[in-house]
Design an enzyme around this catalytic site. Structure first.
Site, mmCIF file in Angstrom:
data_model
loop_
_atom_site.group_PDB
_atom_site.id
_atom_site.type_symbol
_atom_site.label_atom_id
_atom_site.label_comp_id
_atom_site.label_asym_id
_atom_site.label_seq_id
_atom_site.Cartn_x
_atom_site.Cartn_y
_atom_site.Cartn_z
ATOM 1 N N TRP A 130 0.862 -1.181 0.000
ATOM 2 C CA TRP A 130 0.000 0.000 0.000
ATOM 3 C C TRP A 130 0.904 1.239 0.000
ATOM 4 C CZ3 TRP A 130 -2.039 2.670 4.855
ATOM 5 C CH2 TRP A 130 -3.054 3.571 4.541
ATOM 6 N N ASP A 210 -0.601 -5.548 9.456
ATOM 7 C CA ASP A 210 -1.584 -4.537 9.053
ATOM 8 C C ASP A 210 -2.874 -5.263 8.675
ATOM 9 O OD1 ASP A 210 -2.999 -2.398 8.143
ATOM 10 O OD2 ASP A 210 -1.601 -1.805 6.573
ATOM 11 N N LYS A 245 -13.189 -0.289 6.403
ATOM 12 C CA LYS A 245 -13.798 -1.082 5.336
ATOM 13 C C LYS A 245 -14.906 -1.984 5.873
ATOM 14 C CE LYS A 245 -10.597 0.768 2.931
ATOM 15 N NZ LYS A 245 -9.234 0.698 3.304
HETATM 16 C C1 LIG Z 1 -3.203 -1.998 3.529
HETATM 17 C C2 LIG Z 1 -3.924 -0.892 4.198
HETATM 18 N N1 LIG Z 1 -3.581 -0.548 5.438
HETATM 19 C C3 LIG Z 1 -4.195 0.430 6.100
HETATM 20 C C4 LIG Z 1 -5.200 1.155 5.517
HETATM 21 C C5 LIG Z 1 -5.772 2.281 6.327
HETATM 22 O O1 LIG Z 1 -7.090 2.426 6.367
HETATM 23 P P1 LIG Z 1 -7.801 3.618 7.153
HETATM 24 O O2 LIG Z 1 -6.782 4.560 7.639
HETATM 25 O O3 LIG Z 1 -8.718 4.225 6.159
HETATM 26 O O4 LIG Z 1 -8.513 2.944 8.282
HETATM 27 C C6 LIG Z 1 -5.603 0.856 4.205
HETATM 28 C C7 LIG Z 1 -6.646 1.629 3.535
HETATM 29 O O5 LIG Z 1 -6.795 1.677 2.352
HETATM 30 C C8 LIG Z 1 -4.947 -0.199 3.537
HETATM 31 O O6 LIG Z 1 -5.278 -0.543 2.295
#
Ligand SMILES: Cc1ncc(COP(=O)(O)O)c(C=O)c1O
Length: 395
Positions: A130, A210, A245
């Site tokens: 990511w 993660d 999500k």
């Molecule tokens: C791999 C991964 N880690 C962490 C996140 C963090 O998500 P958020 O900060 O929106 O809760 C995302 C969001 O797209 C992600 O794809």
């Protein structure tokens, strides 16, 4: 002073959104965006969330600070969700939960904790990962390094990954995606998690798992296999969980940093340090998202509704993956893209090249990032025949 500051190019995905909005082709397809979409292309508020919010509106008595670790009811609910009901880790009092502004906030807390409390360690991330991982850790002062994850044939390169992990210096941190690997969709099997565990033990590496898509792959418990295996078999594990999500509460910024320590005393020591990191970043996390999640997970009725809705989302993604491959059959491309049906989560490394992605955008108004990563939730039964025809044309 400000005249010296240079403008940086905007985020690639935001640029894609803009270009998509401007495109007047009625058949245009958006596969770039990183949120779940239903059959109508919407990202709706879940029923369980609406009901929880109604209850909160009725019962909320104060908007006072909730403390650096956030709402204790949220932590109490998220720990068993992530680590499992009756987890030996929870029974031993080895795990601490700190509510954070999204999974991103939890990652930044983890990064700052590592930088200040465990200095000198590098963090290893999968290549690719990511994109935000590439920014968060260096921003906290950590050195970022990469281990291979995908081979030249667009398949999981597990041998390459394991060989690289075996070379990592003792004490370094290894970031692993719990499930629904973003951007590739390639997840580790149970056997592969077992092999990773052995290397982590042998090399004395600290895993940072993660966990942003719990429930989007195979199921709430199935998706937690990796983090639970590590937490139950290693003394020290860091987990960053996101509710963005699986509760569909992207804008409420709701996540959790879970620190697993050797014993309760060490957990409390670490916890006290994490509170400082949180305080220095933003003092207290935003409350509303955590209240929603706590309200749902503390109510058997709301939990049942939420689980049902989450299952619906997961089933939809998985069936779209199979239907995509099916739609390519008439063009003799089903085998070439069979991996799309095997991958998990919202994203797929399709294997489309940057040149093919450009042609899909320019000639067919199909938008995705140039790495060939598609958001599977952007597929629909209406657009699959069009997509398949377009992919056949650029192959
Ligand atoms: C791999 C991964 N880690 C962490 C996140 C963090 O998500 P958020 O900060 O929106 O809760 C995302 C969001 O797209 C992600 O794809």
């Amino acid at each position: 002073m400000f005249e010296q500051i240079e403008r940086v190019p905007g985020d690639a995905i935001l640029g894609l959104i803009e270009a998509f909005k401007k495109d007047t082709n009625p058949q245009k397809v958006d596969l770039g965006v990183g949120v779940y979409r239903d059959a109508k292309g919407n990202t709706p508020v879940m029923r369980a969330v609406k009901d929880a919010e109604a209850q909160l509106l009725e019962n909320e008595m104060t908007k006072t600070y909730i403390g650096s670790h956030g709402d204790p009811r949220y932590g109490q609910a998220v720990l068993p969700l992530v680590l499992g009901e009756g987890s030996p880790v929870l029974e031993a009092g080895r795990a601490s939960a700190t509510q954070s502004p999204g999974g991103t906030g939890a990652l930044r807390l983890a990064a700052d904790f590592i930088a200040t409390q465990l200095p000198g360690r590098s963090i290893w991330v999968s290549d690719p990962t990511w994109p935000n991982h590439l920014g968060i850790f260096p921003a906290a002062g950590l050195t970022l390094k990469k281990y291979p994850y995908v081979d030249g044939n667009n398949r999981l390169d597990f041998d390459g990954m394991l060989a690289a992990l075996k070379q990592i210096p003792e004490g370094d941190v290894v970031l692993l995606h719990a499930c629904c690997h973003n951007p590739t969709g390639f997840d580790l099997s149970r056997d592969q998690w077992g092999q990773v565990l052995e290397v982590l033990k042998e090399r004395k590496l600290l895993p940072l798992v993660d966990f942003a898509y719990q429930g989007f792959g195979k199921g709430l418990d199935e998706d937690a296999y990796g983090p639970r295996l590590l937490a139950e078999n290693l003394d020290e594990v860091i987990i960053t969980s996101s509710c963005s999500k699986n509760f569909g509460i992207y804008c409420e910024r709701t996540g959790c940093l879970i620190m697993v320590a050797r014993n309760n005393e060490q957990m409390e020591n670490i916890r006290s340090q994490v509170a400082i990191v949180a305080r220095e970043n933003y003092s207290n996390p935003p409350a509303h998202g955590g209240s929603i999640v706590a309200e749902i997970l503390h109510s058997p009725e709301l939990t049942a509704t939420w689980r049902e809705e989450l299952t619906e989302m997961r089933d939809r993604i998985n069936s779209l993956r199979r239907d995509f491959v099916e739609a390519l059959k008439p063009y003799g491309l089903d085998e070439k893209y069979a991996h799309v049906a095997e991958q998990k989560g919202m994203f797929s490394y399709t294997g489309l090249t940057p040149e093919q992605v450009d042609r899909l955008r320019d000639e067919f108004s199909i938008y995705m990032v140039r790495s060939g990563r598609a958001n599977v939730a952007g597929f629909s039964h209406d657009n699959l025949p069009y997509l398949a025809k377009a992919i056949a044309a650029v192959n």
